[in-house]
Each structure stands twice: as structure tokens, then as C-alpha cells.
Design a protein around this motif. Sequence first.
Motif, PDB file in Angstrom:
ATOM      1  N   VAL A  88      33.992  26.867  45.266  1.00 34.20           N
ATOM      2  CA  VAL A  88      33.796  27.823  44.178  1.00 34.20           C
ATOM      3  C   VAL A  88      35.048  28.680  44.037  1.00 34.20           C
ATOM      4  CG1 VAL A  88      32.401  29.738  43.303  1.00 34.20           C
ATOM      5  CG2 VAL A  88      31.297  27.872  44.566  1.00 34.20           C
ATOM      6  N   PHE A  89      35.560  28.723  42.812  1.00 34.30           N
ATOM      7  CA  PHE A  89      36.710  29.550  42.462  1.00 34.30           C
ATOM      8  C   PHE A  89      36.261  30.639  41.505  1.00 34.30           C
ATOM      9  CE2 PHE A  89      38.445  25.249  43.072  1.00 34.30           C
ATOM     10  CZ  PHE A  89      39.469  25.489  43.994  1.00 34.30           C
ATOM     11  N   VAL A  90      36.992  31.734  41.477  1.00 32.65           N
ATOM     12  CA  VAL A  90      36.814  32.767  40.466  1.00 32.65           C
ATOM     13  C   VAL A  90      38.192  33.077  39.907  1.00 32.65           C
ATOM     14  CG1 VAL A  90      36.945  34.717  42.088  1.00 32.65           C
ATOM     15  CG2 VAL A  90      35.755  34.997  39.921  1.00 32.65           C
ATOM     16  N   GLU A  91      38.277  33.191  38.586  1.00 33.25           N
ATOM     17  CA  GLU A  91      39.574  33.485  37.982  1.00 33.25           C
ATOM     18  C   GLU A  91      39.965  34.923  38.289  1.00 33.25           C
ATOM     19  OE1 GLU A  91      40.837  32.500  34.127  1.00 33.25           O
ATOM     20  OE2 GLU A  91      40.257  30.399  34.341  1.00 33.25           O
ATOM     21  N   GLU A  92      41.182  35.074  38.775  1.00 29.22           N
ATOM     22  CA  GLU A  92      41.705  36.367  39.217  1.00 29.22           C
ATOM     23  C   GLU A  92      41.607  37.440  38.126  1.00 29.22           C
ATOM     24  OE1 GLU A  92      42.871  38.831  41.980  1.00 29.22           O
ATOM     25  OE2 GLU A  92      43.264  36.750  42.516  1.00 29.22           O
ATOM     26  N   ALA A  93      41.993  37.126  36.911  1.00 32.23           N
ATOM     27  CA  ALA A  93      41.977  38.122  35.828  1.00 32.23           C
ATOM     28  C   ALA A  93      40.563  38.615  35.546  1.00 32.23           C
ATOM     29  CB  ALA A  93      42.591  37.530  34.566  1.00 32.23           C
ATOM     30  N   ASP A  94      39.583  37.726  35.590  1.00 33.36           N
ATOM     31  CA  ASP A  94      38.209  38.117  35.326  1.00 33.36           C
ATOM     32  C   ASP A  94      37.626  38.926  36.481  1.00 33.36           C
ATOM     33  OD1 ASP A  94      38.165  36.885  32.796  1.00 33.36           O
ATOM     34  OD2 ASP A  94      37.873  34.953  33.760  1.00 33.36           O
ATOM     35  N   LEU A  95      38.037  38.614  37.689  1.00 33.01           N
ATOM     36  CA  LEU A  95      37.628  39.397  38.851  1.00 33.01           C
ATOM     37  C   LEU A  95      38.204  40.809  38.749  1.00 33.01           C
ATOM     38  CD1 LEU A  95      36.188  39.396  41.605  1.00 33.01           C
ATOM     39  CD2 LEU A  95      38.334  38.622  42.613  1.00 33.01           C
ATOM     40  N   THR A  96      39.463  40.919  38.391  1.00 33.13           N
ATOM     41  CA  THR A  96      40.115  42.215  38.235  1.00 33.13           C
ATOM     42  C   THR A  96      39.429  43.043  37.151  1.00 33.13           C
ATOM     43  OG1 THR A  96      42.212  41.291  38.965  1.00 33.13           O
ATOM     44  CG2 THR A  96      42.324  43.341  37.724  1.00 33.13           C
ATOM     45  N   ALA A  97      38.982  42.398  36.087  1.00 34.49           N
ATOM     46  CA  ALA A  97      38.308  43.101  34.991  1.00 34.49           C
ATOM     47  C   ALA A  97      36.983  43.727  35.425  1.00 34.49           C
ATOM     48  CB  ALA A  97      38.072  42.140  33.827  1.00 34.49           C
ATOM     49  N   LEU A  98      36.433  43.277  36.538  1.00 32.90           N
ATOM     50  CA  LEU A  98      35.169  43.814  37.040  1.00 32.90           C
ATOM     51  C   LEU A  98      35.351  45.113  37.820  1.00 32.90           C
ATOM     52  CD1 LEU A  98      33.454  40.501  38.152  1.00 32.90           C
ATOM     53  CD2 LEU A  98      32.930  41.888  36.122  1.00 32.90           C
ATOM     54  N   GLY A  99      36.588  45.525  38.018  1.00 41.57           N
ATOM     55  CA  GLY A  99      36.838  46.799  38.694  1.00 41.57           C
ATOM     56  C   GLY A  99      37.746  46.654  39.893  1.00 41.57           C
ATOM     57  N   ALA A 100      38.278  47.782  40.306  1.00 38.74           N
ATOM     58  CA  ALA A 100      39.263  47.815  41.391  1.00 38.74           C
ATOM     59  C   ALA A 100      38.703  47.300  42.714  1.00 38.74           C
ATOM     60  CB  ALA A 100      39.795  49.240  41.563  1.00 38.74           C
ATOM     61  N   ARG A 101      37.433  47.520  42.974  1.00 39.48           N
ATOM     62  CA  ARG A 101      36.853  47.115  44.264  1.00 39.48           C
ATOM     63  C   ARG A 101      36.219  45.725  44.241  1.00 39.48           C
ATOM     64  NH1 ARG A 101      32.919  50.077  46.629  1.00 39.48           N
ATOM     65  NH2 ARG A 101      33.511  49.028  48.532  1.00 39.48           N
ATOM     66  N   ALA A 102      36.209  45.067  43.110  1.00 43.10           N
ATOM     67  CA  ALA A 102      35.562  43.755  43.004  1.00 43.10           C
ATOM     68  C   ALA A 102      36.172  42.762  43.991  1.00 43.10           C
ATOM     69  CB  ALA A 102      35.657  43.219  41.581  1.00 43.10           C
ATOM     70  N   ARG A 103      37.466  42.800  44.151  1.00 40.07           N
ATOM     71  CA  ARG A 103      38.150  41.876  45.064  1.00 40.07           C
ATOM     72  C   ARG A 103      37.665  42.052  46.509  1.00 40.07           C
ATOM     73  NH1 ARG A 103      44.669  41.080  45.494  1.00 40.07           N
ATOM     74  NH2 ARG A 103      44.514  38.967  44.739  1.00 40.07           N
ATOM     75  N   GLU A 104      37.414  43.300  46.898  1.00 41.07           N
ATOM     76  CA  GLU A 104      36.936  43.601  48.252  1.00 41.07           C
ATOM     77  C   GLU A 104      35.509  43.103  48.475  1.00 41.07           C
ATOM     78  OE1 GLU A 104      37.156  47.827  48.730  1.00 41.07           O
ATOM     79  OE2 GLU A 104      39.188  47.900  47.914  1.00 41.07           O
ATOM     80  N   ARG A 105      34.742  42.989  47.398  1.00 42.05           N
ATOM     81  CA  ARG A 105      33.334  42.604  47.513  1.00 42.05           C
ATOM     82  C   ARG A 105      33.099  41.131  47.171  1.00 42.05           C
ATOM     83  NH1 ARG A 105      31.864  46.532  43.439  1.00 42.05           N
ATOM     84  NH2 ARG A 105      30.104  45.180  43.043  1.00 42.05           N
ATOM     85  N   LEU A 106      34.161  40.350  47.119  1.00 40.64           N
ATOM     86  CA  LEU A 106      34.045  38.923  46.819  1.00 40.64           C
ATOM     87  C   LEU A 106      33.209  38.238  47.899  1.00 40.64           C
ATOM     88  CD1 LEU A 106      35.132  36.908  44.698  1.00 40.64           C
ATOM     89  CD2 LEU A 106      36.987  36.422  46.289  1.00 40.64           C
ATOM     90  N   LEU A 107      32.270  37.424  47.479  1.00 44.80           N
ATOM     91  CA  LEU A 107      31.421  36.710  48.439  1.00 44.80           C
ATOM     92  C   LEU A 107      32.278  35.815  49.334  1.00 44.80           C
ATOM     93  CD1 LEU A 107      28.430  35.591  46.177  1.00 44.80           C
ATOM     94  CD2 LEU A 107      28.468  37.459  47.827  1.00 44.80           C
TER      95      LEU A 107
END
Length: 131
Positions: A88-107
Amino acid sequence: MATNDNTLLIIERAHRGAVETQFADTLFFVRELHRQSGGLHVVLRGLAASYAVDTTYEAALRIAGRTLDTLPDPRRLLRRLLDDGATVFVEEADLTALGARARERLLPGVRRVAGAELVSRWSDYARVWFF
């Protein structure tokens, strides 16, 4: 990386209408495709990237005085898909659009990928499907 017998499945839209998706949940269907096909690579784009971000929110809906708390949980289904061995991949730009902490909470197990990098990999797959 991918081989020519793999399928790349791209999910761009998060579910709309939680009650209706109980009967046709995208990730449940993807999990079954993964099982029957021998393996899928899944990319979460757009609002579907939110499926890959951990949260404590539990969906429930109040209708006519009754609470409906059996709604689909995309994060639970995504964890099961990962446990089944799907990539499973997630596009970086769309993850960033979810907020500053989204990257830290990636499954755990979900991989980040740049959009341009993903497009350059399409020829590695026998099939590219959009959901």
C-alpha cells in the motif's frame, strides 16, 4: 518492486455515504481482489489518503433516535489488507494536504510515494485500475 504480473489499483475517492458503503465497501472489495488475484499494489490518492492516517475517531451516526455504530472503518480494513501482504502506497502530496502531523500518524506498513515517481512505475504493472 513490481513485476509484469502485478496489478496497480489506485483509489482516489474516500467513501461517500457511510450507511450505503456497508453493502459495497471499496476496501473490503480490494481485499478480496488481492486474495483472489495473488497480490495487488494499492495507491491511496486524494481524500482516500486519509485511510492511511491513524485516528481515534469512531464513526457513528444518529438516525431517528437510534445510533448506528456499525459503519465501515477504512483504517481497520486497510490494516487487514496490509496483514494479507498487499503493498500500500500513499501519495506524498495528498498525505501532506491532510495536515502537518499526518505523516507522523501514517499506519505502519504504508509507504509514501511521490506522484511523478508513481506514474513512472506504471509500465512495471500488467494492469492499472482506478477505483
